[in-house]
Design an enzyme around this catalytic site. Structure first.
Site, PDB file in Angstrom:
ATOM      1  N   PRO A  14      -3.462  -4.882  -5.978  1.00  0.00           N
ATOM      2  CA  PRO A  14      -3.108  -3.846  -5.060  1.00  0.00           C
ATOM      3  C   PRO A  14      -3.227  -4.550  -3.414  1.00  0.00           C
ATOM      4  O   PRO A  14      -4.251  -5.704  -3.553  1.00  0.00           O
ATOM      5  CB  PRO A  14      -4.551  -2.803  -5.737  1.00  0.00           C
ATOM      6  CG  PRO A  14      -5.293  -3.230  -6.710  1.00  0.00           C
ATOM      7  CD  PRO A  14      -5.247  -5.046  -6.890  1.00  0.00           C
ATOM      8  N   GLU A  45      12.072  -4.219  11.198  1.00  0.00           N
ATOM      9  CA  GLU A  45      11.883  -2.621  10.023  1.00  0.00           C
ATOM     10  C   GLU A  45      10.418  -1.930  11.101  1.00  0.00           C
ATOM     11  O   GLU A  45       9.876  -2.425  10.931  1.00  0.00           O
ATOM     12  CB  GLU A  45      11.396  -3.195   8.860  1.00  0.00           C
ATOM     13  CG  GLU A  45      11.309  -2.226   8.039  1.00  0.00           C
ATOM     14  CD  GLU A  45      10.556  -2.759   6.193  1.00  0.00           C
ATOM     15  OE1 GLU A  45       9.702  -3.568   6.127  1.00  0.00           O
ATOM     16  OE2 GLU A  45      10.606  -2.559   4.922  1.00  0.00           O
ATOM     17  N   TRP A  74       0.904  -1.245   0.002  1.00  0.00           N
ATOM     18  CA  TRP A  74       0.083   0.077   0.022  1.00  0.00           C
ATOM     19  C   TRP A  74       0.794   1.174   0.225  1.00  0.00           C
ATOM     20  O   TRP A  74       0.393   2.563   0.076  1.00  0.00           O
ATOM     21  CB  TRP A  74      -0.897  -0.018   1.267  1.00  0.00           C
ATOM     22  CG  TRP A  74      -0.170  -0.017   2.462  1.00  0.00           C
ATOM     23  CD1 TRP A  74       0.358  -1.455   3.452  1.00  0.00           C
ATOM     24  CD2 TRP A  74       1.182   0.173   2.864  1.00  0.00           C
ATOM     25  NE1 TRP A  74       0.661  -1.421   4.523  1.00  0.00           N
ATOM     26  CE2 TRP A  74       0.920  -0.149   4.133  1.00  0.00           C
ATOM     27  CE3 TRP A  74       1.197   1.512   3.450  1.00  0.00           C
ATOM     28  CZ2 TRP A  74       2.014   0.141   4.974  1.00  0.00           C
ATOM     29  CZ3 TRP A  74       2.019   2.578   4.008  1.00  0.00           C
ATOM     30  CH2 TRP A  74       2.174   1.593   4.980  1.00  0.00           C
ATOM     31  N   ASN A  75       2.212   1.225  -0.127  1.00  0.00           N
ATOM     32  CA  ASN A  75       2.846   2.476   0.509  1.00  0.00           C
ATOM     33  C   ASN A  75       2.650   3.575  -0.371  1.00  0.00           C
ATOM     34  O   ASN A  75       3.046   4.654  -0.875  1.00  0.00           O
ATOM     35  CB  ASN A  75       4.512   2.313   1.434  1.00  0.00           C
ATOM     36  CG  ASN A  75       5.582   1.128   0.117  1.00  0.00           C
ATOM     37  OD1 ASN A  75       4.474   0.455  -0.628  1.00  0.00           O
ATOM     38  ND2 ASN A  75       6.317   1.474   0.629  1.00  0.00           N
ATOM     39  N   CYS A 119      10.102   1.266   1.379  1.00  0.00           N
ATOM     40  CA  CYS A 119      11.179   0.090   1.765  1.00  0.00           C
ATOM     41  C   CYS A 119      12.192  -0.039   1.886  1.00  0.00           C
ATOM     42  O   CYS A 119      13.329  -0.172   2.878  1.00  0.00           O
ATOM     43  CB  CYS A 119      11.151  -1.210   0.469  1.00  0.00           C
ATOM     44  SG  CYS A 119      11.406  -0.441  -1.175  1.00  0.00           S
ATOM     45  N   GLU A 152      10.122  -8.656  -4.030  1.00  0.00           N
ATOM     46  CA  GLU A 152      10.632  -7.258  -3.525  1.00  0.00           C
ATOM     47  C   GLU A 152      10.778  -6.831  -2.009  1.00  0.00           C
ATOM     48  O   GLU A 152       8.628  -6.930  -2.019  1.00  0.00           O
ATOM     49  CB  GLU A 152      10.476  -6.535  -4.648  1.00  0.00           C
ATOM     50  CG  GLU A 152      10.466  -6.326  -6.002  1.00  0.00           C
ATOM     51  CD  GLU A 152      11.922  -6.153  -6.309  1.00  0.00           C
ATOM     52  OE1 GLU A 152      12.829  -5.419  -5.197  1.00  0.00           O
ATOM     53  OE2 GLU A 152      12.606  -6.671  -6.882  1.00  0.00           O
ATOM     54  N   LEU A 153      10.781  -7.493  -0.576  1.00  0.00           N
ATOM     55  CA  LEU A 153      10.863  -7.241   0.837  1.00  0.00           C
ATOM     56  C   LEU A 153      11.336  -6.733   1.383  1.00  0.00           C
ATOM     57  O   LEU A 153      11.888  -5.528   0.546  1.00  0.00           O
ATOM     58  CB  LEU A 153      11.373  -8.729   1.296  1.00  0.00           C
ATOM     59  CG  LEU A 153      10.906  -9.600   0.538  1.00  0.00           C
ATOM     60  CD1 LEU A 153      10.879 -11.251   0.384  1.00  0.00           C
ATOM     61  CD2 LEU A 153       9.525 -10.133  -0.273  1.00  0.00           C
ATOM     62  N   SER A 160       6.346  -7.586   2.961  1.00  0.00           N
ATOM     63  CA  SER A 160       6.898  -7.716   4.293  1.00  0.00           C
ATOM     64  C   SER A 160       7.668  -9.136   3.456  1.00  0.00           C
ATOM     65  O   SER A 160       7.170  -9.551   2.583  1.00  0.00           O
ATOM     66  CB  SER A 160       6.298  -8.028   5.124  1.00  0.00           C
ATOM     67  OG  SER A 160       5.265  -8.816   5.181  1.00  0.00           O
TER      68      SER A 160
HETATM   69  P1  NAD Z   1       2.008  -7.242   3.297  1.00  0.00           P
HETATM   70  O1  NAD Z   1       3.529  -8.784   3.052  1.00  0.00           O
HETATM   71  O2  NAD Z   1       1.266  -7.328   4.340  1.00  0.00           O
HETATM   72  O3  NAD Z   1       1.029  -6.848   2.209  1.00  0.00           O
HETATM   73  C1  NAD Z   1       1.715  -6.843   0.630  1.00  0.00           C
HETATM   74  C2  NAD Z   1       0.783  -7.685  -0.182  1.00  0.00           C
HETATM   75  O4  NAD Z   1       0.489  -9.572   0.414  1.00  0.00           O
HETATM   76  C3  NAD Z   1      -0.677  -6.569   0.166  1.00  0.00           C
HETATM   77  O5  NAD Z   1      -1.409  -7.149  -1.382  1.00  0.00           O
HETATM   78  C4  NAD Z   1      -1.353  -8.427   0.817  1.00  0.00           C
HETATM   79  O6  NAD Z   1      -3.013  -8.216   0.410  1.00  0.00           O
HETATM   80  C5  NAD Z   1      -0.527  -9.275   0.110  1.00  0.00           C
HETATM   81  N1  NAD Z   1      -0.633 -10.732   1.728  1.00  0.00           N
HETATM   82  C6  NAD Z   1      -1.178 -10.689   2.908  1.00  0.00           C
HETATM   83  N2  NAD Z   1      -1.009 -11.645   3.091  1.00  0.00           N
HETATM   84  C7  NAD Z   1      -0.712 -13.101   1.957  1.00  0.00           C
HETATM   85  C8  NAD Z   1      -0.386 -13.923   2.122  1.00  0.00           C
HETATM   86  N3  NAD Z   1      -1.098 -14.449   3.404  1.00  0.00           N
HETATM   87  N4  NAD Z   1      -0.695 -14.574   0.878  1.00  0.00           N
HETATM   88  C9  NAD Z   1      -0.375 -13.870  -0.380  1.00  0.00           C
HETATM   89  N5  NAD Z   1      -0.561 -12.480   0.245  1.00  0.00           N
HETATM   90  C10 NAD Z   1      -1.223 -12.156   1.463  1.00  0.00           C
HETATM   91  O7  NAD Z   1       2.926  -6.036   3.166  1.00  0.00           O
HETATM   92  P2  NAD Z   1       2.568  -4.499   2.925  1.00  0.00           P
HETATM   93  O8  NAD Z   1       1.893  -3.944   4.653  1.00  0.00           O
HETATM   94  O9  NAD Z   1       1.286  -3.632   2.158  1.00  0.00           O
HETATM   95  O10 NAD Z   1       3.814  -3.377   2.760  1.00  0.00           O
HETATM   96  C11 NAD Z   1       4.896  -3.443   3.455  1.00  0.00           C
HETATM   97  C12 NAD Z   1       5.762  -4.131   3.704  1.00  0.00           C
HETATM   98  O11 NAD Z   1       6.673  -4.080   2.350  1.00  0.00           O
HETATM   99  C13 NAD Z   1       7.350  -3.420   4.008  1.00  0.00           C
HETATM  100  O12 NAD Z   1       7.956  -4.374   4.821  1.00  0.00           O
HETATM  101  C14 NAD Z   1       7.833  -2.725   3.544  1.00  0.00           C
HETATM  102  O13 NAD Z   1       9.191  -2.814   3.486  1.00  0.00           O
HETATM  103  C15 NAD Z   1       7.719  -3.800   2.087  1.00  0.00           C
HETATM  104  N6  NAD Z   1       7.922  -3.151   0.202  1.00  0.00           N
HETATM  105  C16 NAD Z   1       8.769  -3.713   0.134  1.00  0.00           C
HETATM  106  C17 NAD Z   1       9.329  -2.990  -1.371  1.00  0.00           C
HETATM  107  C18 NAD Z   1      11.070  -3.226  -1.853  1.00  0.00           C
HETATM  108  O14 NAD Z   1      10.522  -3.121  -3.200  1.00  0.00           O
HETATM  109  N7  NAD Z   1      11.868  -4.366  -1.940  1.00  0.00           N
HETATM  110  C19 NAD Z   1       8.659  -1.595  -1.747  1.00  0.00           C
HETATM  111  C20 NAD Z   1       8.266  -1.822  -1.645  1.00  0.00           C
HETATM  112  C21 NAD Z   1       7.284  -1.868  -0.226  1.00  0.00           C
END
Ligand code: NAD
Length: 505
Positions: free
Chosen positions: A170, A369, A145-146, A274, A240-241, A219
């Protein structure tokens, strides 16, 4: 690893502005049972999309880039409503997408053209060896969502350019801008090779079960679950985490520049990036000067959503709670907050930019983080100590080094265990899309961008080996005499041994 929001669907389809609580819009959630049908429709449409060739697809992408440019205000205004961002933060997303599209429009035909490969041994030069890049039909993109606009499309553009269809999921926290971006795709005359699956975990899982490649951003904990699910069908993934990016300030750094960069790198998008600066290590001789310069900059930041503000709201109560937990933990263990440090009374999901000093690695703010507006600064006695502490993390996304001596900074950069290092800058590698952006350790698997690699990752390689001439074509068949086969294998062994024999001397 950070704890994942093992998300379930919100119990309402109304999305609220996190800064004000006002209604930002409504969304229709996708029934997970409908995902196979949506994916099948994409799979059907993808054939014609691939058949258009790179040149034909480039035209469509070019028209979409123009649409994005023409609708920038509309997209940014919805983005601010959906996320509570400041206007300066919201202004960063559409330009990045146009830049990515523009680069691929220029380069995709060459990047996707079949490649000739040389014969590994002279006698194999009777063969013409070609590698063709064939798109994986349906690419599932699961986004956080960021940066709802950038995350929706920065990978999708490459996949579409490669000739794939894209099923985008999304974040359930920011589903609205994706609807607008899809409308733009169709309004600009593009075919139905981009579709949305709106929802949370269950919809994500259905996307994983129905796609041929998964591009996941989120994440590290969720990334592991995505990989596990994808393994059931041996579907490849690119992950990409999360990150805990360090910045190192050497004694000979331009301190004002380093402070400006640290403040922007830590507080841009309210720290929800991130690759944000999550921790800083400063050589002791310049530590006080650096801290003063940082505090001076932070005190000028105006907090609020939309126009006229530098620093917006956090996405929701969960992110505020993580930030507060990290700050409270640091304060309880002896750190001091030179700015912020406490949630304001005002409404909305705001948390002020918080500069922490007297920190160490016993504190969560230095090891987990935060993904929120904290800037912990630690004094170090030597460059070696800075490098050791920077590498003391399960993450390895990116890092920054500040020094007026670029060669020295370079020496430090190559000691850091991460995907990218910026010298005398922060985050800028993200704009250098000719290079890969990816993480090491628990920060990721694979990479996005990287010039031609950014398109080829969405393709499978299909090799075609043809005879250069039909005269004397043929090989190692049963109808050859055993003697002839033996001679052939002996000759091949002799030829193949020429290089190792020379190199082994
Ligand atoms: P999140 O992992 O909670 O969710 C990401 C996506 O995964 C969402 O669309 C969510 O609905 C989906 N999801 C959630 N649980 C799932 C499951 N069990 N199986 C499959 N899909 C699932 O992350 P977030 O809170 O939306 O985003 C923040 C994280 O993203 C931070 O850790 C940040 O560092 C990372 N991030 C990384 C990058 C990069 O390029 N490395 C870029 C942006 C954000």
């Amino acid at each position: 690893m950070t704890a994942t929001s093992d998300v379930e669907l919100p119990d309402t389809s109304t999305i609220r502005n996190p800064a004000t609580g006002a209604v930002a819009g409504t969304v229709r959630w996708t029934d997970p049972a409908d995902v196979p049908r949506i994916a099948a429709g994409l799979r059907q449409a993808q054939r014609q999309w691939e058949a258009r060739g790179a040149k034909g697809r480039a035209k469509v992408l070019a028209r979409y880039a123009v649409w994005l440019g023409d609708h920038r205000d509309e997209i940014e205004s919805l983005l601010i409503k959906e996320t509570g961002k400041s206007a300066v933060d919201a202004a960063q997303e559409v330009p990045l997408l146009i830049m990515i599209a523009s680069y691929y429009v220029k380069t995709m035909e060459k990047a996707l053209a079949p490649e000739k490969r040389p014969a590994p041994l002279p006698f194999l030069s009777i063969k013409k060896i070609e590698v063709h890049y064939r798109p994986r039909p349906v690419v599932g993109i699961i986004a956080p969502w960021n940066y709802p606009v950038a995350n929706a499309l920065m990978d999708a553009i490459g996949a579409l350019a490669a000739g794939c269809a894209v099923l985008l999921k999304p974040s359930e926290r920011t589903p609205l801008t994706a609807e607008l971006l899809l409308r733009g795709w169709l309004d600009s005359g593009a075919p139905e090779v981009l579709a949305l699956a709106q929802g949370a975990r269950e919809v994500s899982e259905a996307v994983i079960d129905n796609a041929d490649f998964i591009q996941f951003t989120g994440s590290s904990a969720t990334g592991a679950k995505v990989m596990e699910r994808a393994a059931r069908r041996l579907t490849p993934v690119s992950l990409e985490l999360g990150g805990k990016d360090p910045m190192i300030v050497l004694e000979d750094a331009d301190i004002d520049l380093a402070a400006h960069a640290a403040v922007w790198g830590a507080f841009f998008n309210a720290g929800q990036t991130c690759v944000s600066v999550e921790r800083v290590y400063v050589l002791e001789s310049v530590y006080d000067k650096f801290v003063d310069a940082v505090v001076r900059d932070v005190e000028k930041l105006k907090m609020g959503a939309g126009e006229g503000f530098d620093f917006g709201s956090l996405i929701d109560e969960t992110q505020v709670a993580v930030t507060a937990r990290h700050v409270d933990d640091a304060l309880a263990k002896g750190a001091r907050a030179l700015t912020g440090g406490k949630r304001p009374e005002s409404e909305g999901n705001f948390y002020p930019p918080t500069v922490l000093v007297d920190v160490d690695h016993s504190m969560l703010c230095m090891t987990e983080e935060t993904f929120g507006p904290t800037l912990p600064i630690m004094k170090v006695a030597s460059v070696d100590e800075a490098i050791r502490l920077a590498n003391d993390s399960p993450y390895g996304l990116s890092a920054a080094v500040f020094s007026k001596d670029i060669e020295r900074a370079n020496d430090v950069a190559v000691e850091l265990d991460c995907g990218a290092v910026n010298i005398n800058d922060v985050i800028s590698n993200l704009m250098c899309t000719t290079a890969p952006m990816g993480g090491w350790k628990t920060s990721g698997l694979g990479a996005r961008f990287g010039g031609a690699d950014g398109l080829r990752k969405y393709c499978r390689q299909e090799v075609v080996v043809a005879p250069r001439t039909n005269v004397g074509a043929g090989g190692n068949y049963y109808n050859n005499s055993p003697k002839a086969l033996k001679r052939m294998n002996t000759l091949m062994t002799k030829l193949a041994l020429i290089t190792p024999k020379r190199a082994a001397k």
